[in-house]
Design an enzyme around this catalytic site. Sequence first.
Site, PDB file in Angstrom:
ATOM      1  N   TYR A   1     -12.120 -10.035  -1.776  1.00 19.21           N
ATOM      2  CA  TYR A   1     -12.820  -8.744  -1.694  1.00 19.21           C
ATOM      3  C   TYR A   1     -14.287  -9.000  -1.397  1.00 19.21           C
ATOM      4  O   TYR A   1     -14.895  -9.895  -1.980  1.00 19.21           O
ATOM      5  CB  TYR A   1     -12.747  -7.984  -3.023  1.00 19.21           C
ATOM      6  CG  TYR A   1     -11.423  -7.380  -3.397  1.00 19.21           C
ATOM      7  CD1 TYR A   1     -10.228  -7.806  -2.833  1.00 19.21           C
ATOM      8  CD2 TYR A   1     -11.361  -6.372  -4.357  1.00 19.21           C
ATOM      9  CE1 TYR A   1      -9.020  -7.254  -3.210  1.00 19.21           C
ATOM     10  CE2 TYR A   1     -10.152  -5.808  -4.739  1.00 19.21           C
ATOM     11  CZ  TYR A   1      -8.990  -6.253  -4.164  1.00 19.21           C
ATOM     12  OH  TYR A   1      -7.794  -5.699  -4.544  1.00 19.21           O
TER      13      TYR A   1
ATOM     14  N   ASN B   1       0.828  -1.206   0.000  1.00 18.22           N
ATOM     15  CA  ASN B   1       0.000   0.000   0.000  1.00 18.22           C
ATOM     16  C   ASN B   1       0.861   1.255   0.000  1.00 18.22           C
ATOM     17  O   ASN B   1       0.575   2.228  -0.714  1.00 18.22           O
ATOM     18  CB  ASN B   1      -0.902   0.018   1.235  1.00 18.22           C
ATOM     19  CG  ASN B   1      -2.019  -0.995   1.176  1.00 18.22           C
ATOM     20  OD1 ASN B   1      -2.301  -1.566   0.120  1.00 18.22           O
ATOM     21  ND2 ASN B   1      -2.665  -1.234   2.305  1.00 18.22           N
TER      22      ASN B   1
ATOM     23  N   HIS C   1     -15.391   2.800 -15.078  1.00 18.62           N
ATOM     24  CA  HIS C   1     -15.237   2.077 -13.815  1.00 18.62           C
ATOM     25  C   HIS C   1     -16.471   1.263 -13.456  1.00 18.62           C
ATOM     26  O   HIS C   1     -16.431   0.446 -12.542  1.00 18.62           O
ATOM     27  CB  HIS C   1     -14.925   3.083 -12.694  1.00 18.62           C
ATOM     28  CG  HIS C   1     -14.452   2.460 -11.423  1.00 18.62           C
ATOM     29  ND1 HIS C   1     -15.206   2.464 -10.260  1.00 18.62           N
ATOM     30  CD2 HIS C   1     -13.302   1.800 -11.111  1.00 18.62           C
ATOM     31  CE1 HIS C   1     -14.541   1.854  -9.304  1.00 18.62           C
ATOM     32  NE2 HIS C   1     -13.389   1.431  -9.784  1.00 18.62           N
TER      33      HIS C   1
ATOM     34  N   HIS D   1     -14.930  -3.999   0.006  1.00 14.77           N
ATOM     35  CA  HIS D   1     -14.906  -3.306  -1.276  1.00 14.77           C
ATOM     36  C   HIS D   1     -16.288  -2.922  -1.776  1.00 14.77           C
ATOM     37  O   HIS D   1     -16.410  -2.123  -2.706  1.00 14.77           O
ATOM     38  CB  HIS D   1     -14.213  -4.221  -2.308  1.00 14.77           C
ATOM     39  CG  HIS D   1     -13.862  -3.549  -3.590  1.00 14.77           C
ATOM     40  ND1 HIS D   1     -14.552  -3.774  -4.767  1.00 14.77           N
ATOM     41  CD2 HIS D   1     -12.894  -2.654  -3.896  1.00 14.77           C
ATOM     42  CE1 HIS D   1     -14.011  -3.058  -5.739  1.00 14.77           C
ATOM     43  NE2 HIS D   1     -13.006  -2.375  -5.241  1.00 14.77           N
TER      44      HIS D   1
END
Length: 719
Positions: A468, A50, A434, A592
């Site tokens: 996720y 990260n 997206h 998520h």
Amino acid sequence: MARISLDNPQYFLNRDTSWLAFNERVLQEANDEGNPLLERLKFLAISANNLDEFFEIRVAAMLQQIEDGYNEAGPDGLTLTEKRDILARQSHEFVDAQYECWNELHPALADHGIRVLSLNQLDTTARRFVDEYCEKELDPLLTPVTVDPTHPFPRVINKALCLGLLLRRRRRSALTYTGVVSVPRVLPRLVRLPSQNTTDFIFLADLVAHHAHNMYHGYDIVSAVPFRVTRNSNLYLQEEEARNLLESVRAELHNRRKGDAVRMEIEADADPEIIERLRTVFELDPWQVYPVNGPVNLSRLFNIYDQTERPDLKDRPFIPRELRLTAKSQNLFEELRRHDVLLHHPYDSYDAVIAFIESAATDDNVLSIKQTLYRTNEHSLIVPSLIDAASRKEVTAVVELKARFDEAHNIRWARDLEDAGVQVFHGLVGLKTHCKLSLLVRRDPDGVARSYAHIGTGNYNATTARIYTDLSLFTANPEITHAVHEVFSFLTAYAENPSYEPLLVAPLDLAEKVVGLIDREAEHARQGREARIIAKMNALLDKSVIQALYRASQAGVRIDLIVRGICALRPGVRGLSDHIKVRSIVGRFLEHSRIYYFGNGGEEEIYIGSADWMPRNLYERVEVLVPLRDELLRERVHREILDAYLADNRKARILLSDATYIRAWQPEHGKRNRRPPTGKASFSSQDFLLSVAEGKQGAAILPPQTPARRYKSAAVRVR
């Protein structure tokens, strides 16, 4: 009380310091002795990965803006130089904390027979293996460089692990030279050593240092140390001037590896002269040099996790729940003609999503397929299905080439799809695609051509779907499928409709309608009606949305925000955000999913989709939120999923008004200390949802403080 200005910078937290706070929560999981040991190691590696991306993107962009002469303040009132100085201090403190964690995990791993050894700890067998490995595997791949007037400093690519050396010629002992060796990327960063009763590793960088004397004949090696440089990895594209976006992205990817240096990691015991020489070469300020008390690049620790077969030191295995059709349905299409289907991954298997697209490719009754692709996995089954279908039906794919760090994969997929005859589009100029959409047109047994859609909160990626949490909606609702069709027309032809109802679509109307939904709750509260907002997302940054939430809180709306990462809203401010609570869940699975619940005076509405409440999602991307029309599906999302997150007191952290996070069980300032809950008093939302998926308990079995109504939990609506 004086009127509160919603533009006051004190009411907005800085996005980058908030992100660092999120990564601190990840690191807390690495320090949490309640987690299995190898899972703790994985969390440490995740925190390092990260941080890499944070420097490559956020810090790099900030430094570029400062260099270009920009120093304007953001909504939080901080100028770029002020933010830089804060991030410099906080990031160094964070790196120090990472290595404190590693230096605790290292001996704990050894106690369990998982050893990371140094050269002087090797026995005869391991030493023989190392010498042979260096000679046969390592040496042919190494290119030693000595910097002098005829040999300039080599171009060190982004995040490449290197060895820096201070050299002295034996014939000219007064002079010292700089040596550089790049550690080959094709070799594992941690080399597994032969051992019988233990699992042993050694860092590849140590082997390169060990082998250095064989490369630098005629030199004395005064000092040698591993280092690593992180570079600016932002894409800078002039899309309007690019004739072929695919070729432009590919060229820019090549340049990314050569971006300006923004950080150098180097072992803390390095010779100060090497540090200074390298800092000068890479044109770094002193704060951009990170001396580390351990191995450079902690993300390499993923190798230990992956190569160590110790299930006793990992999370217990979990088999996702498979989609179950009702007895009246022979296939998913027949099921969808009766009602919508909702899946909650990874608790519900992602195989149903893949099967939806795969069956469309082989089903002769399916006439056309339209698909968006943002981040699909390297060995995707979806892309081959689209390629297979292209010879028999109309197939359209909108492939986002600028999905950060997945561009290379997407370029390859785009070429393969085009070669197979798929109509491939790359979205709209200036806007990332997206949204997660799949649309099929099928001629059903009754002779009617119907549309079927899948709308998700996560990527079409079977690998990440195992770790996720995301939601998948399958529907044949004509209003929704028609709106999805219109979104595809927007993506391929820029054909903009006045309305995409019942969908909310960015950048067209999503921001405006989200603010409208929040304001509607405020009006319900003012009129004395039921008013409630529960919003789950990855990040909350948009100023207009935050101000709308403040207005709603002032009107008396009870607001719970479940924000995994960045949150710029300041909760708990008297007269401003008294009724807003913010929590973050960090656990085994990456949270998520995006879920937005509005009480609406008793006529509740729930939206799911791909958009966080961030400016980039609302104004710079094509995003879609879809309402859940089925009452039982809304009930499941509210009572099983959202209520579980709000009841979590084990993995949840609460954001306080001073921008700090505390564990959900910890007291706020001024209250007496409490211990972590144990037994039945301890509740983890993710463990609970795992148990529900495994059939070990009903979805209505939540902690007593959660007002859950009893209902039947299932992967699909059961009649």
